[in-house]
Every structure is written in C-alpha cells, then in structure tokens.
Design a protein around this motif. Structure first.
Motif, PDB file in Angstrom:
ATOM      1  N   CYS A 175      35.325  18.049   8.721  1.00 19.43           N
ATOM      2  CA  CYS A 175      35.231  19.508   8.586  1.00 19.43           C
ATOM      3  C   CYS A 175      34.013  20.046   9.330  1.00 19.43           C
ATOM      4  O   CYS A 175      33.129  19.302   9.745  1.00 19.43           O
ATOM      5  N   VAL A 176      33.969  21.351   9.461  1.00 15.26           N
ATOM      6  CA  VAL A 176      32.792  22.072   9.949  1.00 15.26           C
ATOM      7  C   VAL A 176      32.422  23.108   8.891  1.00 15.26           C
ATOM      8  O   VAL A 176      33.297  23.795   8.359  1.00 15.26           O
ATOM      9  N   ALA A 177      31.144  23.205   8.572  1.00 12.22           N
ATOM     10  CA  ALA A 177      30.646  24.210   7.633  1.00 12.22           C
ATOM     11  C   ALA A 177      29.895  25.290   8.401  1.00 12.22           C
ATOM     12  O   ALA A 177      29.225  25.000   9.397  1.00 12.22           O
ATOM     13  N   ILE A 178      30.012  26.523   7.910  1.00 16.13           N
ATOM     14  CA  ILE A 178      29.262  27.652   8.475  1.00 16.13           C
ATOM     15  C   ILE A 178      28.401  28.223   7.369  1.00 16.13           C
ATOM     16  O   ILE A 178      28.904  28.640   6.330  1.00 16.13           O
ATOM     17  N   GLU A 179      27.098  28.234   7.585  1.00 20.45           N
ATOM     18  CA  GLU A 179      26.114  28.623   6.575  1.00 20.45           C
ATOM     19  C   GLU A 179      25.044  29.509   7.185  1.00 20.45           C
ATOM     20  O   GLU A 179      24.920  29.595   8.408  1.00 20.45           O
ATOM     21  N   ASP A 180      24.249  30.154   6.309  1.00 20.93           N
ATOM     22  CA  ASP A 180      23.133  30.964   6.818  1.00 20.93           C
ATOM     23  C   ASP A 180      21.802  30.604   6.181  1.00 20.93           C
ATOM     24  O   ASP A 180      20.753  30.865   6.773  1.00 20.93           O
ATOM     25  N   SER A 181      21.789  30.033   4.981  1.00 20.69           N
ATOM     26  CA  SER A 181      20.527  29.808   4.270  1.00 20.69           C
ATOM     27  C   SER A 181      20.129  28.340   4.286  1.00 20.69           C
ATOM     28  O   SER A 181      20.986  27.450   4.374  1.00 20.69           O
ATOM     29  N   PRO A 182      18.831  28.050   4.189  1.00 21.26           N
ATOM     30  CA  PRO A 182      18.394  26.654   4.096  1.00 21.26           C
ATOM     31  C   PRO A 182      19.042  25.913   2.930  1.00 21.26           C
ATOM     32  O   PRO A 182      19.389  24.735   3.055  1.00 21.26           O
ATOM     33  N   THR A 183      19.230  26.600   1.797  1.00 17.33           N
ATOM     34  CA  THR A 183      19.856  25.965   0.639  1.00 17.33           C
ATOM     35  C   THR A 183      21.295  25.575   0.941  1.00 17.33           C
ATOM     36  O   THR A 183      21.731  24.454   0.633  1.00 17.33           O
ATOM     37  N   GLY A 184      22.045  26.484   1.542  1.00 15.56           N
ATOM     38  CA  GLY A 184      23.430  26.197   1.874  1.00 15.56           C
ATOM     39  C   GLY A 184      23.566  25.143   2.956  1.00 15.56           C
ATOM     40  O   GLY A 184      24.454  24.274   2.891  1.00 15.56           O
ATOM     41  N   ILE A 185      22.711  25.213   3.962  1.00 15.28           N
ATOM     42  CA  ILE A 185      22.725  24.215   5.027  1.00 15.28           C
ATOM     43  C   ILE A 185      22.456  22.830   4.454  1.00 15.28           C
ATOM     44  O   ILE A 185      23.127  21.852   4.806  1.00 15.28           O
ATOM     45  N   ALA A 186      21.499  22.740   3.541  1.00 12.83           N
ATOM     46  CA  ALA A 186      21.189  21.458   2.909  1.00 12.83           C
ATOM     47  C   ALA A 186      22.389  20.918   2.140  1.00 12.83           C
ATOM     48  O   ALA A 186      22.678  19.720   2.160  1.00 12.83           O
ATOM     49  N   SER A 187      23.117  21.798   1.456  1.00  9.37           N
ATOM     50  CA  SER A 187      24.296  21.393   0.701  1.00  9.37           C
ATOM     51  C   SER A 187      25.372  20.821   1.615  1.00  9.37           C
ATOM     52  O   SER A 187      25.934  19.745   1.351  1.00  9.37           O
ATOM     53  N   ALA A 188      25.671  21.541   2.698  1.00  7.66           N
ATOM     54  CA  ALA A 188      26.721  21.090   3.615  1.00  7.66           C
ATOM     55  C   ALA A 188      26.341  19.777   4.293  1.00  7.66           C
ATOM     56  O   ALA A 188      27.178  18.868   4.412  1.00  7.66           O
ATOM     57  N   ARG A 189      25.104  19.661   4.726  1.00 11.24           N
ATOM     58  CA  ARG A 189      24.680  18.439   5.412  1.00 11.24           C
ATOM     59  C   ARG A 189      24.633  17.247   4.451  1.00 11.24           C
ATOM     60  O   ARG A 189      24.929  16.112   4.839  1.00 11.24           O
ATOM     61  N   ALA A 190      24.271  17.510   3.186  1.00  9.98           N
ATOM     62  CA  ALA A 190      24.267  16.432   2.199  1.00  9.98           C
ATOM     63  C   ALA A 190      25.674  15.917   1.935  1.00  9.98           C
ATOM     64  O   ALA A 190      25.863  14.755   1.554  1.00  9.98           O
ATOM     65  N   ALA A 191      26.679  16.776   2.154  1.00 10.27           N
ATOM     66  CA  ALA A 191      28.071  16.366   1.995  1.00 10.27           C
ATOM     67  C   ALA A 191      28.600  15.634   3.225  1.00 10.27           C
ATOM     68  O   ALA A 191      29.735  15.158   3.214  1.00 10.27           O
ATOM     69  N   GLY A 192      27.796  15.568   4.278  1.00 12.78           N
ATOM     70  CA  GLY A 192      28.207  14.858   5.485  1.00 12.78           C
ATOM     71  C   GLY A 192      29.025  15.692   6.446  1.00 12.78           C
ATOM     72  O   GLY A 192      29.822  15.153   7.217  1.00 12.78           O
ATOM     73  N   ILE A 193      28.806  17.015   6.432  1.00 16.73           N
ATOM     74  CA  ILE A 193      29.605  17.931   7.249  1.00 16.73           C
ATOM     75  C   ILE A 193      28.793  18.408   8.454  1.00 16.73           C
ATOM     76  O   ILE A 193      27.631  18.789   8.321  1.00 16.73           O
ATOM     77  N   ALA A 194      29.440  18.408   9.622  1.00 17.28           N
ATOM     78  CA  ALA A 194      28.829  19.039  10.789  1.00 17.28           C
ATOM     79  C   ALA A 194      28.659  20.522  10.491  1.00 17.28           C
ATOM     80  O   ALA A 194      29.620  21.198  10.105  1.00 17.28           O
TER      81      ALA A 194
END
Length: 237
Positions: A175-194
């Motif tokens: 998958c690909v995640a689209i985020e704007d905040s450091p908190t959200g980016i950390a969540s998506a990257r911790a899940a292993g998502i580009a």
C-alpha cells in the motif's frame, strides 16, 4: 547501405499499489483550522487561553490524547469524553456547512478510482466526522474507513493502518499512505507502508525513505505508483 536506427527507448509505468490509505484532517480536508477554533472556544469557556503553538501539538493525535492536553494545559474542567464530544460536535457542525477539501485531493481520489486502486480513510477523528466528509466526496471513493473510535491504539501506533489493510484484504506492505502530521507519518511507517507526507499546518521533516510533497496538486496516480514501487519522491520545491 541503409542507416541502422537505434532502438527506441522503452519506458515502463510502475505497478499501482494494492491500495492507498488516506489520513483525513490536514491531508484530505483542511479541517485543522476548525479543530483549532473549537479548542480555543472550549478553553475560553473555562477561563483560559489557547495559543496557536499549543494547538499545533495536538495535530494528528488521538482525540482522547488531545482532550487530556486540553484538560491539563488548557484548564478545561470536563471529563475526557465530554471534551471529545464538544470538539467533535463543533467540527462536524462546520463541515456540514462546508467541506474544505485540500487542493488536488478530489482530483487524486478520482484518478485512483479510475485506475481501479481502492482507497481507505485512516483517521483519528471519530466516525461521526469521517462519515460527514466521505458522504460529501466522490461516490464510492473510499472502500472502508478506520476511525479513532474503532481502534484501541491510535496513531502513532501502527494499529489504524494495519486495520485498514486487513479490512481491504491487501498486503499492508503493498500500500501507499498519504499523511500530513509527524504522528500520522510515524503510524504509517511503523506499519511498513511506503508513505507520502504532504505539508499542511506543520512542516513535514526530511526522513530517510519518506516521500514528500508541498501539495496534493503536485501528486498524480503516476506519482503514487512510483512511491509504491519503492521510489522516494520529493516534490517540496
């Protein structure tokens, strides 16, 4: 003797991701000013003041986390659930009057739908607000939603994104995640998502492996395909 022509250069388009997982507040819709206004109004009712700088620390948080900060730093003498209800109700009221879509968001959503890429909404806002936003967007744009009141551990924990991939029946790593905040980016990257970080009310810092864009207006389906294929894209200039 006939001239020998050089072979034509062949270009290939990266395979599209299995799904695109969207954050909502700040990413899909510019609702952060609505939240900040609601926070300031609530704090003022309780005799305090709430600065813009204080408001920025709440961006991307689980609502119960933000409520605790408003209670402890803003002097809002209410139970956490009551604080959440007040904030949420005020923002829903504003969204019903006008959905502030981020520039380029609707175009990208439509492009992904046309390309057959399923999308999920992954937000720490509650279902009451997410449903209002989705109902006012392109029909069928989102296959599923994961909201803050549907998970036990909010962002920056990976649970919201892992839950979205599970509901879609896709490999989270595809998958690909689209985020704007450091908190959200950390969540998506911790899940292993580009992940693509799009600048909104807070800057998106440089992080190894993180794609960035100054606006969704710079992002199209081909960009999402490149990110899903492992390319790190920087569209901040």
């Amino acid at each position: 003797m006939p001239e020998t022509l050089a072979p034509a250069l062949q270009t290939t388009t990266p395979t599209l991701p299995a799904a695109v997982l969207w954050d909502m507040d700040g990413t899909l819709v510019d609702t952060e000013p609505y939240w900040i206004q609601a926070e300031q109004e609530l704090v003022a009712e309780h005799g305090g003041t709430w600065s813009h700088e204080q408001a920025l620390q709440l961006v991307g948080n689980a609502l119960t986390v933000s409520a605790a900060i408003l209670r402890d730093q803003g002097g809002v003498a209410l139970p956490l659930d009551a604080i959440v209800d007040r904030l949420l109700g005020r923002v829903v009221e504003q969204v019903r009057r006008e959905v502030p879509w981020q520039p380029g968001a609707l175009e990208l959503l439509t492009g992904l739908a046309d390309a057959g890429v399923p999308c999920a909404l992954v937000t720490m806002s509650y279902a009451a607000l997410a449903e209002e936003v989705v109902s006012r967007g392109p029909a069928g744009a989102f296959v599923t939603m994961v909201t803050g009141d549907q998970v036990s551990r909010g962002k920056p924990d990976p649970e919201p994104y892992l839950t979205a991939a599970e509901r879609l029946g896709v490999d989270v790593g595809a998958c690909v995640a689209i985020e704007d905040s450091p908190t959200g980016i950390a969540s998506a990257r911790a899940a292993g998502i580009a992940t693509l970080g799009v600048e909104a009310v807070v800057p998106v810092p440089y992080l190894d492996g993180l794609s960035r864009a100054a606006s969704l207006e710079k992002v199209d389906v081909a960009t999402i395909a490149r990110i899903g294929a492992g390319e790190v894209v920087d569209l901040t200039l």
